[in-house]
Design a protein around this motif. Structure first.
Motif: not given
Ligand SMILES: [Zn+2]
Length: 338
Positions: A25-44
């Motif tokens: 029941t799984q899929v493999k996804v090749r990631v093409t685009h990531v949106l950098l968000s303030s959530y990512d920045a504050l996690s960092y």
């Protein structure tokens, strides 16, 4: 094969990612685009708590490269949105087959691995197939549109209601457009001139700075009745007393956003006006609704500044994003290439 993993406050390391095969029941996804968000920045920076180690990146899209034999509605080559919030699978609701009501949904980049990596293997129910007419930039707004939809659903306002949106950055702009889509009247409050100009150019009629004239401006715009609801975008630079000051009595004030920095607020206006206050910090359960709304033209991102990077240093970008005003409406997109 790269995988950007956060091991602690400001400790981001590129790790090799090993090939993985898919289950039935799984899929493999090749990631093409990531949106950098303030959530990512504050996690960092550690301002948002992360259960280390976790791959960073809450918002991403990709292309399915492999599927198990029991996957439905998704096939090799499908463009998909990687659901950023997923059911825990352990709580009473999840175990009762009611995953939509999960008590402890897991958030990418915090509780489960995020998506700044070459590929993701996950259950087919954890991706959402994108219609052709929802382009990559629009698809990267799904998380914010879903959050907006979650907020408006809870507010349950009638047509023509006046909703104050405090903070006119990326999320504030989306909240304003989705308000218009629901035939509400948004009033955006922001002190950042660039945001005000962009909002006005995108058809938002009422935009005011948070200054000494704010109360008078709101009274004039609402014929004296003040606002029916107010949404405080959680990491805008304005004080959280602003939304309370523009509301009529017995109305709702929402703290909306994916992350926040510690703030304190004066509760007196809430008390004096008998206001109700609550938070909405995800768009869990609203992903499909968000895709449909985008399909029907609910959002126009043409006025947003965009930056698509093929060569990037995630540490420098996250550090920079955390330092500057999160009122910024620029979409910084990392394009992953083979
Ligand atoms: Zn659960």
């Amino acid at each position: 094969m790269d995988n950007w993993v956060l091991f602690g406050t400001r400790i981001l390391k590129k790790q090799p990612q090993t090939q993985a095969s898919v289950g039935p029941t799984q899929v493999k996804v090749r990631v093409t685009h990531v949106l950098l968000s303030s959530y990512d920045a504050l996690s960092y920076t550690g301002a948002t708590k992360v259960n280390y180690p976790k791959t960073v990146g809450r918002v991403a899209i990709g292309v399915v490269t492999d599927t198990g034999e029991n996957c439905y509605g998704v096939s090799k080559g499908s463009r998909v949105y990687l659901n950023a919030v997923r059911p825990c699978g352990k709580c009473y609701e999840c175990k009762s087959g009611n995953k939509g009501e999960c008590t402890y949904p897991l958030v990418a980049g915090r509780d489960i691995d995020g998506f700044l990596r070459d590929f993701v293997v996950c259950d087919y129910s954890e991706v959402t197939v994108l219609p052709d007419s929802v382009d990559d930039m629009l698809a990267l707004c799904i998380e914010n549109v879903a959050l907006a939809e979650n907020i408006y659903d809870r507010l349950n306002l009638t047509t023509g209601s006046i909703v104050a949106i405090v903070g006119g950055g990326f999320l504030g702009s989306i909240l304003a457009q989705i308000a218009l889509y629901h035939k509400l009247v948004p009033i955006v409050i922001d002190n950042y001139a660039q945001n005000i100009e962009r909002l006005q150019n995108s058809g938002i009629f009422y935009t005011f700075p948070a200054d000494d004239n704010l109360k008078t401006n709101i009274e004039n715009a609402t014929s004296g009745s003040m606002c029916d609801a107010a949404i405080y975008t959680s990491n805008c630079k304005l004080t959280p007393s602003v939304p309370a000051s523009v509301l009529a009595r017995k109305k709702d004030m929402v703290l909306g956003g994916f992350c926040t920095v510690n703030f304190s607020m004066d509760m007196t206006p809430l008390f004096e006006k008998n206001l109700r206050i609550y938070s909405v910090s995800d768009g869990y359960g609203y992903t499909e609704a968000a895709v449909n709304m985008l399909l029907h033209g609910a959002l126009d991102v043409s006025s947003f500044e965009k930056e698509v990077l093929k060569d990037f240093d995630p540490e420098a970008l996250l550090s920079d994003l955390a330092d500057k005003a999160t009122q910024d409406s620029k979409m910084t997109v990392l394009k992953l290439i083979l």
